[in-house]
Motif scaffolding. Sequence first.
Motif, PDB file in Angstrom:
ATOM      1  N   ASP A  42      16.719  -7.225  -0.983  1.00 21.78           N
ATOM      2  CA  ASP A  42      15.425  -7.209  -1.658  1.00 21.78           C
ATOM      3  C   ASP A  42      14.579  -8.407  -1.236  1.00 21.78           C
ATOM      4  N   LYS A  43      15.215  -9.534  -1.059  1.00 19.38           N
ATOM      5  CA  LYS A  43      14.510 -10.749  -0.663  1.00 19.38           C
ATOM      6  C   LYS A  43      14.104 -10.714   0.806  1.00 19.38           C
ATOM      7  N   LYS A  46      10.379  -7.409   4.131  1.00 18.78           N
ATOM      8  CA  LYS A  46       9.022  -7.950   4.159  1.00 18.78           C
ATOM      9  C   LYS A  46       8.052  -7.000   3.472  1.00 18.78           C
ATOM     10  N   ALA A  47       7.098  -7.585   2.771  1.00 19.60           N
ATOM     11  CA  ALA A  47       6.081  -6.804   2.064  1.00 19.60           C
ATOM     12  C   ALA A  47       5.302  -5.921   3.034  1.00 19.60           C
ATOM     13  N   ARG A  48       5.156  -6.372   4.272  1.00 24.00           N
ATOM     14  CA  ARG A  48       4.405  -5.598   5.257  1.00 24.00           C
ATOM     15  C   ARG A  48       5.031  -4.220   5.488  1.00 24.00           C
ATOM     16  N   VAL A  50       6.884  -2.459   3.403  1.00 20.12           N
ATOM     17  CA  VAL A  50       6.633  -1.653   2.211  1.00 20.12           C
ATOM     18  C   VAL A  50       5.173  -1.228   2.158  1.00 20.12           C
ATOM     19  N   ASN A  51       4.260  -2.163   2.368  1.00 19.97           N
ATOM     20  CA  ASN A  51       2.832  -1.843   2.298  1.00 19.97           C
ATOM     21  C   ASN A  51       2.414  -0.840   3.364  1.00 19.97           C
ATOM     22  N   LYS A 102      11.207  -0.669  -3.896  1.00 17.62           N
ATOM     23  CA  LYS A 102      10.051  -1.504  -3.583  1.00 17.62           C
ATOM     24  C   LYS A 102       8.778  -0.660  -3.441  1.00 17.62           C
ATOM     25  N   THR A 106       5.544  -0.910  -5.891  1.00 18.24           N
ATOM     26  CA  THR A 106       4.230  -1.196  -5.315  1.00 18.24           C
ATOM     27  C   THR A 106       3.213  -0.132  -5.705  1.00 18.24           C
TER      28      THR A 106
END
Length: 136
Positions: A42-43, A46-48, A50-51, A102, A106
Amino acid sequence: ELQTDGNRSGHLQNGEPVLDHEVNEVVRIIAAQLAEIGDQFDKEIKARVVNDLVQHFLNENPSGEEITRRMSEAVEGLAQAIPLGMEREKAMLVLAMVLTKKIANTMPSLLRRVFSASLNYISQQFHNYIVRLVSA
């Protein structure tokens, strides 16, 4: 059948609850191990990643098969960073579950479609592995 706390959902047979403590304990141990690995991943996701998936799913309105394909590609890409010594199938299974979580966190409106696609992906790719885990 597996609940988020690692316990199996209740089963009734002839109106009576069926308790298989040995199986329930095995499932609980496996769930705890997967959750620990999931916390590590989870850590690292990267948010990228998921986004990008969220934006694609929102903009393209893809079919369930397309979501499954995209999820598979994302998991394969993330799997490149799996630490040596970690069982690849286990890591990929956990990556798929964490990625689903995630995405849903989001963009909650995608939960149903992403969950269904992830379930299909996990069923297709990891069914035998899950059976081996539980029967070991």
